[in-house]
Write a protein that holds these residues in place. Structure first.
Motif, mmCIF file in Angstrom:
data_model
loop_
_atom_site.group_PDB
_atom_site.id
_atom_site.type_symbol
_atom_site.label_atom_id
_atom_site.label_comp_id
_atom_site.label_asym_id
_atom_site.label_seq_id
_atom_site.Cartn_x
_atom_site.Cartn_y
_atom_site.Cartn_z
ATOM 1 N N SER A 189 0.826 -0.812 0.007
ATOM 2 C CA SER A 189 0.199 -0.030 -0.085
ATOM 3 C C SER A 189 0.731 1.316 -0.035
ATOM 4 O O SER A 189 2.087 1.271 0.257
ATOM 5 C CB SER A 189 -0.832 -0.092 1.333
ATOM 6 O OG SER A 189 -0.108 0.080 2.445
ATOM 7 N N ALA A 190 0.166 2.469 -0.293
ATOM 8 C CA ALA A 190 1.032 3.741 -0.171
ATOM 9 C C ALA A 190 1.725 3.764 1.293
ATOM 10 O O ALA A 190 2.711 4.288 1.406
ATOM 11 C CB ALA A 190 -0.139 4.828 -0.305
ATOM 12 N N THR A 191 0.773 3.248 2.365
ATOM 13 C CA THR A 191 1.764 3.257 3.752
ATOM 14 C C THR A 191 2.920 2.553 3.760
ATOM 15 O O THR A 191 3.811 2.737 4.516
ATOM 16 C CB THR A 191 0.621 2.618 4.578
ATOM 17 O OG1 THR A 191 -0.771 3.535 4.481
ATOM 18 C CG2 THR A 191 1.033 2.693 6.064
ATOM 19 N N ALA A 192 2.829 1.053 3.135
ATOM 20 C CA ALA A 192 3.850 0.414 3.105
ATOM 21 C C ALA A 192 4.905 1.138 2.273
ATOM 22 O O ALA A 192 6.151 1.029 2.898
ATOM 23 C CB ALA A 192 3.677 -0.850 2.378
ATOM 24 N N ILE A 193 4.734 1.826 1.325
ATOM 25 C CA ILE A 193 5.763 2.421 0.554
ATOM 26 C C ILE A 193 6.402 3.589 1.434
ATOM 27 O O ILE A 193 7.533 3.710 1.436
ATOM 28 C CB ILE A 193 5.279 3.049 -0.768
ATOM 29 C CG1 ILE A 193 4.746 1.867 -1.717
ATOM 30 C CG2 ILE A 193 5.864 4.031 -1.491
ATOM 31 C CD1 ILE A 193 3.926 2.547 -2.796
ATOM 32 N N HIS A 208 15.768 13.336 2.084
ATOM 33 C CA HIS A 208 14.401 14.263 1.946
ATOM 34 C C HIS A 208 14.421 15.078 3.138
ATOM 35 O O HIS A 208 15.132 14.873 4.280
ATOM 36 C CB HIS A 208 13.274 12.955 2.227
ATOM 37 C CG HIS A 208 11.919 13.619 2.139
ATOM 38 N ND1 HIS A 208 11.378 14.333 2.903
ATOM 39 C CD2 HIS A 208 11.035 13.647 0.940
ATOM 40 C CE1 HIS A 208 10.194 14.824 2.629
ATOM 41 N NE2 HIS A 208 9.957 14.315 1.248
ATOM 42 N N PRO A 209 13.783 16.350 2.859
ATOM 43 C CA PRO A 209 14.237 17.545 3.645
ATOM 44 C C PRO A 209 13.012 17.312 4.894
ATOM 45 O O PRO A 209 13.524 17.952 5.971
ATOM 46 C CB PRO A 209 13.597 18.641 2.621
ATOM 47 C CG PRO A 209 12.703 18.185 1.841
ATOM 48 C CD PRO A 209 13.320 16.884 1.612
ATOM 49 N N LYS A 217 4.184 9.196 -3.074
ATOM 50 C CA LYS A 217 4.692 10.199 -4.333
ATOM 51 C C LYS A 217 6.177 10.508 -4.220
ATOM 52 O O LYS A 217 6.749 10.152 -5.312
ATOM 53 C CB LYS A 217 3.704 11.364 -4.669
ATOM 54 C CG LYS A 217 4.075 11.913 -5.822
ATOM 55 C CD LYS A 217 2.964 13.040 -6.068
ATOM 56 C CE LYS A 217 3.380 13.828 -7.388
ATOM 57 N NZ LYS A 217 4.622 14.371 -7.637
ATOM 58 N N ASP A 218 6.579 10.622 -3.344
ATOM 59 C CA ASP A 218 8.000 11.168 -2.960
ATOM 60 C C ASP A 218 8.898 10.040 -3.174
ATOM 61 O O ASP A 218 9.781 10.187 -4.181
ATOM 62 C CB ASP A 218 8.482 11.480 -1.530
ATOM 63 C CG ASP A 218 7.595 12.967 -1.244
ATOM 64 O OD1 ASP A 218 7.328 13.721 -2.117
ATOM 65 O OD2 ASP A 218 7.359 13.031 0.012
ATOM 66 N N ARG A 224 11.841 7.239 -10.008
ATOM 67 C CA ARG A 224 11.707 7.963 -11.562
ATOM 68 C C ARG A 224 12.970 8.339 -11.800
ATOM 69 O O ARG A 224 13.511 8.314 -12.750
ATOM 70 C CB ARG A 224 10.643 8.636 -11.732
ATOM 71 C CG ARG A 224 9.029 8.203 -11.646
ATOM 72 C CD ARG A 224 8.137 9.427 -12.265
ATOM 73 N NE ARG A 224 6.911 9.074 -12.016
ATOM 74 C CZ ARG A 224 6.198 8.882 -12.871
ATOM 75 N NH1 ARG A 224 6.588 8.272 -14.046
ATOM 76 N NH2 ARG A 224 4.854 8.366 -12.787
ATOM 77 N N THR A 225 13.519 8.979 -10.862
ATOM 78 C CA THR A 225 14.900 9.916 -11.297
ATOM 79 C C THR A 225 16.205 9.212 -10.930
ATOM 80 O O THR A 225 17.253 9.768 -10.968
ATOM 81 C CB THR A 225 14.915 11.213 -10.313
ATOM 82 O OG1 THR A 225 14.522 10.900 -8.793
ATOM 83 C CG2 THR A 225 13.700 12.116 -10.835
ATOM 84 N N GLY A 226 15.992 7.754 -10.725
ATOM 85 C CA GLY A 226 17.010 6.973 -10.563
ATOM 86 C C GLY A 226 17.623 6.484 -9.052
ATOM 87 O O GLY A 226 18.375 5.977 -9.223
ATOM 88 N N ASN A 227 17.027 6.897 -8.009
ATOM 89 C CA ASN A 227 17.111 6.341 -6.817
ATOM 90 C C ASN A 227 17.247 4.810 -6.719
ATOM 91 O O ASN A 227 16.056 4.360 -6.948
ATOM 92 C CB ASN A 227 16.351 6.928 -5.656
ATOM 93 C CG ASN A 227 17.060 6.688 -4.354
ATOM 94 O OD1 ASN A 227 16.514 5.355 -3.753
ATOM 95 N ND2 ASN A 227 17.670 7.475 -3.601
ATOM 96 N N ILE A 228 18.206 4.105 -6.397
ATOM 97 C CA ILE A 228 18.279 2.787 -6.478
ATOM 98 C C ILE A 228 17.392 2.068 -5.571
ATOM 99 O O ILE A 228 16.662 1.270 -5.623
ATOM 100 C CB ILE A 228 19.813 2.336 -6.333
ATOM 101 C CG1 ILE A 228 20.673 2.758 -7.582
ATOM 102 C CG2 ILE A 228 19.923 0.586 -6.127
ATOM 103 C CD1 ILE A 228 22.156 2.345 -7.500
#
Length: 320
Positions: A189-193, A208-209, A217-218, A224-228
């Protein structure tokens, strides 16, 4: 005057969405406002007020409304419209259908909100022209709706479609709020992510700030931007979703699997890895004949599906 419209209501813990839907399934008017947190009668008063607000100034009169359908986030008896419990609103033992019919003086029909979302997608969304569907909503939790032969399958006690509580992590799963461990909801779920994203921050694998306010979404955007590490999280989530869906598909043999909810807004970036793992787990004939597609109706699915409850009743009695 010919009656030719339905009211569809999606009752959520945060907001109430109400719409006027035509017999063809077109959403004509809609309104949304916050859900009151007091007694259930307060919610009913809001329903009534919203109904008047929708019709005032429109060309539709109350006499043209054929009935009211409501999707609720509840454990309920569908046949009687009796709500056993809505945890987020503090409701217990509410004869909701009877109360609504007294309030509106119209036929009223109730179902679980995951089911009404599934019905909406079947009627006017990604499931159009299909009669065998699995619909799954991936958000804060994971909900499911099963469409068999063009109607919701409720099961013996109304618990069919609880895909979020299929056990997928048997050896290392986290505790779920249902009391079991390793449920799909705890792993995908989103909670798991968010949970796994915060772990990545603690391990120095994600920057992350404001970690306390990290969102799913973060994590997806970072992937998407490549964070492994975030990509690994998305792959893991997709693996568990595909595993559960492959098992469900082996039993139900659907034409389509529809994936909705907030996380599905990531589009093909989220759907494609689910398809990839589904290919590994699903029976060959099933995977060759099922399509995994994103939901189309977004937060309107619940209203439209709730209206379908009235539409289906009217068809059965020959009212349309």
């Amino acid at each position: 005057m010919t009656k030719k419209f339905y009211f569809g209501i999606d009752l959520g813990g945060t907001s109430i969405k109400m719409g006027v839907i035509s017999v063809e399934g077109k959403l004509l008017l809609e309104r949304e406002q916050p859900t009151p947190k007091g007694p259930y009668l307060d919610v009913l008063h809001v329903f009534k007020r919203m109904m008047h607000q929708l019709l005032d100034g429109s060309s539709i009169s109350n006499d043209e409304i054929m009935g009211v359908g409501v999707g609720v986030p509840a454990l309920l008896d569908v046949e009687s419209g009796y709500v056993h419990e809505i945890v987020n609103l503090g409701w217990k033992d509410v004869p909701l259908q009877r109360e609504l019919e007294n309030l509106f003086n119209l036929p009223c029909f109730i179902d679980n909100d995951a089911n009404t979302a599934a019905l909406g997608e079947m009627w006017q969304g990604a499931g159009r022209n299909a009669k065998q569907l699995i619909c799954i909503t991936v958000g804060t939790g994971i909900g499911g709706g099963l469409i068999l032969n063009g109607d919701i399958y409720h099961g013996a006690i109304g618990m069919a479609g609880e895909i979020g509580h299929m056990c997928v992590a048997t050896d290392k799963g986290r505790l779920c709020n249902c009391g079991q461990s390793g449920c799909l909801e705890t792993e995908a779920s989103a909670t798991a992510i968010i949970h796994y994203g915060k772990q990545a921050i603690l391990e120095g694998k994600l920057q992350h700030p404001d970690p306390e306010h990290l969102t799913a979404k973060d994590v997806i955007d970072a992937a998407r931007t490549g964070n492994i590490e975030c990509n690994r999280i998305i792959q893991q989530v997709s693996y568990y979703l595909a595993l559960a869906l492959a098992q469900a598909a082996a039993i139900l043999n659907p034409e389509k699997i529809i994936i909705g909810g907030g996380v599905s807004n990531a589009g093909q970036f989220f759907i494609q890895p689910i398809r990839h793992y589904f290919e590994q787990f699903a029976l060959k004939k099933i995977r060759e004949n099922v399509r995994i597609v994103p939901a189309e109706l977004g937060n309107k699915a619940g209203m439209i599906g709730a209206a379908w409850l009235v539409h289906n009743h009217c068809r059965q009695i020959g009212g349309i």
